[in-house]
Design a protein around this motif. Structure first.
Motif, short mmCIF file in Angstrom:
data_model
loop_
_atom_site.label_atom_id
_atom_site.label_comp_id
_atom_site.label_asym_id
_atom_site.label_seq_id
_atom_site.Cartn_x
_atom_site.Cartn_y
_atom_site.Cartn_z
N LEU A 1 0.81 -1.22 0.00
CA LEU A 1 0.00 0.00 0.00
C LEU A 1 0.86 1.28 0.00
O LEU A 1 0.52 2.28 -0.62
CB LEU A 1 -0.90 -0.01 1.24
N LEU A 2 2.01 1.18 0.69
CA LEU A 2 2.85 2.37 0.78
C LEU A 2 3.68 2.60 -0.49
O LEU A 2 4.20 3.68 -0.72
CB LEU A 2 3.80 2.23 1.96
N ASN A 3 3.83 1.54 -1.29
CA ASN A 3 4.71 1.56 -2.47
C ASN A 3 6.08 2.10 -2.10
O ASN A 3 6.69 1.64 -1.16
CB ASN A 3 4.07 2.33 -3.62
N GLU A 4 6.53 3.17 -2.78
CA GLU A 4 7.91 3.62 -2.53
C GLU A 4 8.01 4.64 -1.38
O GLU A 4 9.07 5.18 -1.12
CB GLU A 4 8.53 4.20 -3.81
N TYR A 5 6.92 4.91 -0.68
CA TYR A 5 6.96 5.96 0.35
C TYR A 5 7.33 5.42 1.72
O TYR A 5 7.02 4.28 2.05
CB TYR A 5 5.59 6.65 0.44
N ASP A 6 7.98 6.28 2.53
CA ASP A 6 8.35 5.87 3.88
C ASP A 6 7.16 5.92 4.83
O ASP A 6 7.10 5.18 5.80
CB ASP A 6 9.44 6.79 4.45
N HIS A 7 6.24 6.82 4.57
CA HIS A 7 5.10 7.01 5.48
C HIS A 7 3.84 7.32 4.69
O HIS A 7 3.89 7.94 3.63
CB HIS A 7 5.35 8.19 6.43
N PHE A 8 2.70 6.95 5.28
CA PHE A 8 1.42 7.29 4.66
C PHE A 8 1.26 8.81 4.56
O PHE A 8 0.69 9.32 3.61
CB PHE A 8 0.25 6.69 5.45
N MET A 9 1.77 9.52 5.58
CA MET A 9 1.55 10.98 5.56
C MET A 9 2.18 11.59 4.31
O MET A 9 1.55 12.40 3.62
CB MET A 9 2.13 11.63 6.82
N LEU A 10 3.41 11.16 3.98
CA LEU A 10 4.07 11.71 2.79
C LEU A 10 3.33 11.28 1.52
O LEU A 10 3.08 12.09 0.62
CB LEU A 10 5.54 11.26 2.73
N LYS A 11 2.94 10.02 1.49
CA LYS A 11 2.20 9.51 0.32
C LYS A 11 0.93 10.35 0.11
O LYS A 11 0.63 10.77 -1.00
CB LYS A 11 1.83 8.03 0.58
N GLU A 12 0.24 10.62 1.22
CA GLU A 12 -1.04 11.34 1.10
C GLU A 12 -0.84 12.81 0.73
O GLU A 12 -1.65 13.40 0.02
CB GLU A 12 -1.85 11.15 2.40
N ILE A 13 0.28 13.39 1.20
CA ILE A 13 0.57 14.79 0.79
C ILE A 13 0.85 14.81 -0.71
O ILE A 13 0.31 15.64 -1.45
CB ILE A 13 1.79 15.35 1.56
N LEU A 14 1.69 13.86 -1.15
CA LEU A 14 2.11 13.88 -2.55
C LEU A 14 1.00 13.48 -3.52
O LEU A 14 1.05 13.82 -4.69
CB LEU A 14 3.33 12.97 -2.76
N GLU A 15 0.00 12.75 -3.03
CA GLU A 15 -1.05 12.34 -3.97
C GLU A 15 -2.18 13.36 -4.09
O GLU A 15 -3.19 13.09 -4.73
CB GLU A 15 -1.57 10.94 -3.64
N GLN A 16 -1.98 14.57 -3.54
CA GLN A 16 -3.07 15.55 -3.60
C GLN A 16 -3.48 15.99 -5.01
O GLN A 16 -4.68 16.22 -5.24
CB GLN A 16 -2.78 16.74 -2.69
N PRO A 17 -2.55 16.06 -5.98
CA PRO A 17 -3.05 16.38 -7.33
C PRO A 17 -4.10 15.36 -7.77
O PRO A 17 -5.13 15.72 -8.34
CB PRO A 17 -1.79 16.33 -8.21
N ALA A 18 -3.87 14.08 -7.44
CA ALA A 18 -4.81 13.03 -7.84
C ALA A 18 -6.08 13.05 -6.97
O ALA A 18 -7.19 12.91 -7.48
CB ALA A 18 -4.14 11.66 -7.73
N SER A 19 -5.91 13.27 -5.65
CA SER A 19 -7.12 13.26 -4.80
C SER A 19 -8.02 14.44 -5.15
O SER A 19 -9.25 14.32 -5.15
CB SER A 19 -6.77 13.23 -3.31
N LEU A 20 -7.41 15.58 -5.49
CA LEU A 20 -8.24 16.74 -5.88
C LEU A 20 -8.94 16.48 -7.21
O LEU A 20 -10.10 16.87 -7.39
CB LEU A 20 -7.37 18.00 -5.97
N LYS A 21 -8.23 15.80 -8.11
CA LYS A 21 -8.86 15.44 -9.39
C LYS A 21 -10.09 14.56 -9.13
O LYS A 21 -11.14 14.75 -9.72
CB LYS A 21 -7.85 14.67 -10.25
N ASN A 22 -9.93 13.60 -8.21
CA ASN A 22 -11.07 12.72 -7.89
C ASN A 22 -12.22 13.49 -7.27
O ASN A 22 -13.39 13.23 -7.57
CB ASN A 22 -10.64 11.60 -6.93
N THR A 23 -11.88 14.42 -6.38
CA THR A 23 -12.94 15.23 -5.74
C THR A 23 -13.71 16.04 -6.79
O THR A 23 -14.92 16.21 -6.70
CB THR A 23 -12.31 16.16 -4.68
N LEU A 24 -12.97 16.51 -7.80
CA LEU A 24 -13.60 17.37 -8.82
C LEU A 24 -14.26 16.58 -9.96
O LEU A 24 -15.04 17.14 -10.73
CB LEU A 24 -12.54 18.31 -9.42
N GLU A 25 -13.94 15.29 -10.01
CA GLU A 25 -14.44 14.44 -11.11
C GLU A 25 -15.96 14.53 -11.24
O GLU A 25 -16.70 14.34 -10.24
CB GLU A 25 -14.02 13.00 -10.78
#
Ligand code: F6R
Length: 367
Positions: A1-25
């Protein structure tokens, strides 16, 4: 689930372009906002019946509610008040069927917010919940549910939930504004355009800020205190930044409305104390410069965050970070990115478990 990230927090910060796209979809079609769930709700409870909006939430959800209030104040003519759910339940103004209560909760399970929702409903108010969990208690009990679609957020600290909440609040504000007699077409058009560009702008912000904020976190490693200052929406943003730093870096970080520092807090400013000065709101930058000058006379170490191409702060701060410019009402989303990263790197450089901070839980099911 974490793939190449050390922490979920960093993963979740970095995936905001995608999460915002989903919110706006599917939410913007032909330059119009599309919220069918709110449309159905308003078919039964027409918007004209409401003479006040209350927005409620806790922690980060309260902060996004504060941003939502500012957006609604610009677009609607009825009063909008934002309250902490834990206070609202026991101390609220008159509640009846002429009140619309907007309930913000990422998890949809926060006890303080669930109790406040029940209190609103039992007094006849109508409720719209904005959550990231369609099957949650809050989602099921509200009269209308808007799902944020940000994807699961596993780190305890809310990051992508905050940016998606503000995005949904912007969409909802536009939708409600269209129901009013004289919506400002031009203003709405600008805001809709800005929302469409948001995922790309957040992407650019991540690229522009990550390395510099990591270095700032390293130099402030030995500092136990940090101040964040801003005016208007930048003050709200300062509150959110401070909460993140307290939560994951155990820093005594406090936010102040920049104009208030001279009314007392200035006594705490000692040489070298790190101060983050947020200046993303064009009409407030001049006053921010004067406030920063006051802090510099006490030798505070000021790290300024402002928009690209603006040199108003350059001369007065010790370090400057530029972020892309977006619609001023959406700057609390863009400028949250470096603050989330700062909390993450400040926590990791101190060796803390940023995904599971001490004494905290992801959803708080007791009042
Ligand atoms: C801060 C944080 C908390 C939550 C708060 C409300 O990073 O995560 O302050 O925002 O406990 O949680 P929800 O939104 O699930 O009701």
């Amino acid at each position: 689930l974490l793939n190449e990230y050390d922490h979920f927090m960093l993963k979740e910060i970095l995936e905001q372009p995608a999460s915002l796209k989903n919110t706006l979809e599917n939410r913007i079609k032909n330059d119009k906002v599309y919220l069918p769930e709110v449309e159905t709700f308003l078919d039964t409870h027409s918007f004209e019946r409401f003479n006040k909006i209350d927005i409620i939430g806790n922690g980060t959800s309260y902060h996004s509610g504060m941003v939502g209030k500012s957006i609604m104040d610009k677009l609607l003519s009825i009063p909008v008040e934002v309250s902490l759910s834990s206070e609202f339940t026991y101390e609220h103004g008159k509640l009846d069927e002429s009140k619309l209560v907007i309930v913000l909760s990422q998890s949809g399970e926060t006890a303080d917010t669930l109790t406040a929702l029940k209190e609103a409903k039992s007094n006849g108010a109508k409720t719209i919940a904005i959550t990231n969990n369609k099957r949650s208690n809050i989602a099921r009990q509200a009269d209308c549910l808007i799902s944020m679609n940000a994807g699961p957020e596993l780190a305890v600290a809310a990051t992508k939930a905050y940016t998606s909440q503000i995005t949904v609040l912007s969409l909802l504000s536009i939708h409600l504004c269209v129901q009013t007699e004289s919506p400002s077409e031009m203003f709405l058009k600008e805001l809709i355009e800005a929302l469409k560009e948001l995922p790309d702008i957040v992407d650019q912000t991540l690229v522009m800020t990550e390395d510099a904020i990591d270095s700032f976190a390293q130099v402030t490693e030995d500092q136990p205190n940090l101040f964040l200052i801003g005016r208007g929406l930048d003050y709200v943003l300062a509150l959110e930044g401070a909460l993140k730093l307290q939560e994951v870096a155990y820093l005594h970080a406090n936010a102040y409305a920049a104009g208030e520092v001279k009314h007392g807090t200035m006594a705490l400013v000692t040489p070298g104390v790190p101060i983050i000065a947020l200046a993303t709101q064009p009409h407030l930058k001049g006053k921010m410069v004067s406030n920063i000058r006051e802090l510099k006379t006490r030798d505070g170490y000021v790290f300024g965050i402002t928009t690209v191409g603006d040199d108003a702060l350059t001369e007065v701060v010790d370090e400057i970070m530029y972020i892309p410019e977006a619609h001023s009402l959406l700057m609390p989303i863009v400028a949250a990115i470096p603050l989330q990263l700062l909390a993450y790197y400040s926590g990791t450089v101190r060796g803390y478990n940023v995904d599971r901070p001490r004494n905290l839980a992801k959803s708080l099911t007791v009042e």
